[in-house]
Design a protein around this motif. Structure first.
Motif, PDB file in Angstrom:
ATOM      1  N   GLU A   1      11.142   8.840  -5.652  1.00 53.75           N
ATOM      2  CA  GLU A   1      10.145   8.591  -4.769  1.00 53.75           C
ATOM      3  C   GLU A   1       9.320   7.492  -5.110  1.00 53.75           C
ATOM      4  O   GLU A   1       9.528   6.603  -6.189  1.00 53.75           O
ATOM      5  N   VAL A   2       8.470   6.868  -4.419  1.00 54.26           N
ATOM      6  CA  VAL A   2       7.431   5.982  -4.726  1.00 54.26           C
ATOM      7  C   VAL A   2       6.508   6.589  -5.768  1.00 54.26           C
ATOM      8  O   VAL A   2       5.620   7.443  -5.306  1.00 54.26           O
ATOM      9  N   ASP A   3       6.388   5.994  -6.807  1.00 51.77           N
ATOM     10  CA  ASP A   3       5.712   6.687  -7.993  1.00 51.77           C
ATOM     11  C   ASP A   3       5.926   5.591  -9.262  1.00 51.77           C
ATOM     12  O   ASP A   3       6.664   4.722  -9.082  1.00 51.77           O
TER      13      ASP A   3
ATOM     14  N   ALA B   1      -3.314  -4.878   0.614  1.00 52.67           N
ATOM     15  CA  ALA B   1      -2.035  -4.446   1.262  1.00 52.67           C
ATOM     16  C   ALA B   1      -2.400  -3.128   1.720  1.00 52.67           C
ATOM     17  O   ALA B   1      -1.871  -2.635   2.720  1.00 52.67           O
ATOM     18  N   GLN B   2      -3.240  -2.188   1.103  1.00 61.19           N
ATOM     19  CA  GLN B   2      -3.583  -1.041   1.225  1.00 61.19           C
ATOM     20  C   GLN B   2      -4.380  -0.918   2.389  1.00 61.19           C
ATOM     21  O   GLN B   2      -4.201  -0.339   3.439  1.00 61.19           O
ATOM     22  N   HIS B   3      -5.408  -1.876   2.694  1.00 64.76           N
ATOM     23  CA  HIS B   3      -6.113  -1.871   3.879  1.00 64.76           C
ATOM     24  C   HIS B   3      -5.307  -2.290   4.993  1.00 64.76           C
ATOM     25  O   HIS B   3      -5.640  -1.935   6.096  1.00 64.76           O
ATOM     26  N   ARG B   4      -4.431  -3.360   4.856  1.00 64.58           N
ATOM     27  CA  ARG B   4      -3.813  -3.685   6.021  1.00 64.58           C
ATOM     28  C   ARG B   4      -2.856  -2.596   6.674  1.00 64.58           C
ATOM     29  O   ARG B   4      -2.580  -2.396   7.817  1.00 64.58           O
TER      30      ARG B   4
ATOM     31  N   GLN C   1       7.188   5.101  15.040  1.00 67.44           N
ATOM     32  CA  GLN C   1       8.211   4.404  13.805  1.00 67.44           C
ATOM     33  C   GLN C   1       7.247   3.367  13.190  1.00 67.44           C
ATOM     34  O   GLN C   1       7.381   3.270  12.005  1.00 67.44           O
ATOM     35  N   GLU C   2       6.141   2.796  13.734  1.00 66.04           N
ATOM     36  CA  GLU C   2       5.468   1.883  12.999  1.00 66.04           C
ATOM     37  C   GLU C   2       4.438   2.730  12.120  1.00 66.04           C
ATOM     38  O   GLU C   2       4.112   2.250  10.990  1.00 66.04           O
ATOM     39  N   VAL C   3       3.877   3.845  12.740  1.00 71.19           N
ATOM     40  CA  VAL C   3       3.306   5.033  11.594  1.00 71.19           C
ATOM     41  C   VAL C   3       3.990   4.790  10.402  1.00 71.19           C
ATOM     42  O   VAL C   3       3.288   4.981   9.369  1.00 71.19           O
TER      43      VAL C   3
ATOM     44  N   VAL D   1       4.678   4.378   4.409  1.00 75.07           N
ATOM     45  CA  VAL D   1       5.413   3.752   3.363  1.00 75.07           C
ATOM     46  C   VAL D   1       4.736   2.605   2.551  1.00 75.07           C
ATOM     47  O   VAL D   1       4.459   2.644   1.388  1.00 75.07           O
ATOM     48  N   ALA D   2       4.309   1.602   3.333  1.00 78.12           N
ATOM     49  CA  ALA D   2       3.575   0.455   2.637  1.00 78.12           C
ATOM     50  C   ALA D   2       2.350   0.872   2.317  1.00 78.12           C
ATOM     51  O   ALA D   2       2.096   0.606   0.943  1.00 78.12           O
ATOM     52  N   LEU D   3       1.672   1.964   2.711  1.00 79.55           N
ATOM     53  CA  LEU D   3       0.575   2.613   2.038  1.00 79.55           C
ATOM     54  C   LEU D   3       0.614   3.317   0.890  1.00 79.55           C
ATOM     55  O   LEU D   3       0.185   2.913  -0.341  1.00 79.55           O
TER      56      LEU D   3
END
Length: 139
Positions: free
Chosen positions: A50-52, A100-103, A118-120, A125-127
Motif C-alpha cells: 500500500e502507499v504507506d 502536492a496535497q493541495h493540488r 477516472q480523474e478522481v 492516489v496523488a493525495l
C-alpha cells in the motif's frame, strides 16, 4: 558465514536505490492484506504494498521511509522493496508535499464537478502519496 540474527534491507525505485541497511532486526510494511512485520528467519514472502511508510529497526533506532506502492520480497534474510517511488524521512520536502496535497485536493473537487471518475481516482492516489510523505516527514 551469514549472520542469521539480522536482515539486509534494500529499497529501490526506477530511479535507483533509496535505502540500504545490513543490520535490521525488524521491518514493518503495510501490504494490501494488512500490516506485515518481518524479523530474521521469517518465512519467504512476496506481497503488494500500500502507499504507506516502511519502518526499519536497526542498531537501536528506527528509520522511516515513505513508500508509494510496489511490492516486498523476503527470503534468506534479504528483504527487498521495489517501490514506484520512495523517500527517506530526512529527504522529504514537506512544503513540496503540502503543495502536492493541495493540488490533488483541488483536482478531486474539479473532477467531481465534471463527473470524471477516472480523474478522481488518479487524484486520490496523488493525495494519498502526498499525505504519506507529510506523515513520514513529521514523525
Amino acid at each position: 558465514m551469514a549472520d542469521n540474527s539480522v536482515l539486509t534491507v534494500s529499497i529501490v525505485t526506477p530511479d535507483g536505490k533509496v535505502y540500504e541497511c545490513e543490520t535490521a532486526t525488524l521491518v514493518v510494511v503495510r501490504t494490501m492484506s494488512g500490516q506485515l512485520g518481518i524479523m530474521p528467519n521469517h518465512i519467504p514472502v512476496i506481497a503488494s504494498l500500500e502507499v504507506d511508510e516502511a519502518k526499519v529497526t536497526h542498531d537501536g533506532k528506527e528509520d522511516e521511509i515513505a513508500v508509494n506502492g510496489g511490492f516486498v520480497e523476503f527470503s534468506d534474510n534479504n528483504l527487498t522493496i521495489i517501490a514506484d517511488s520512495a523517500e527517506r524521512q530526512g529527504d522529504i520536502d514537506v512544503d513540496r508535499a503540502s503543495k502536492a496535497q493541495h493540488r490533488a485536493e483541488e483536482k478531486i473537487r474539479e473532477a467531481r464537478e465534471k463527473h470524471d471518475d477516472q480523474e478522481v481516482l488518479r487524484s486520490q492516489v496523488a493525495l494519498r502519496r502526498a499525505v504519506n510523505r507529510i506523515n513520514v516527514a513529521k514523525h
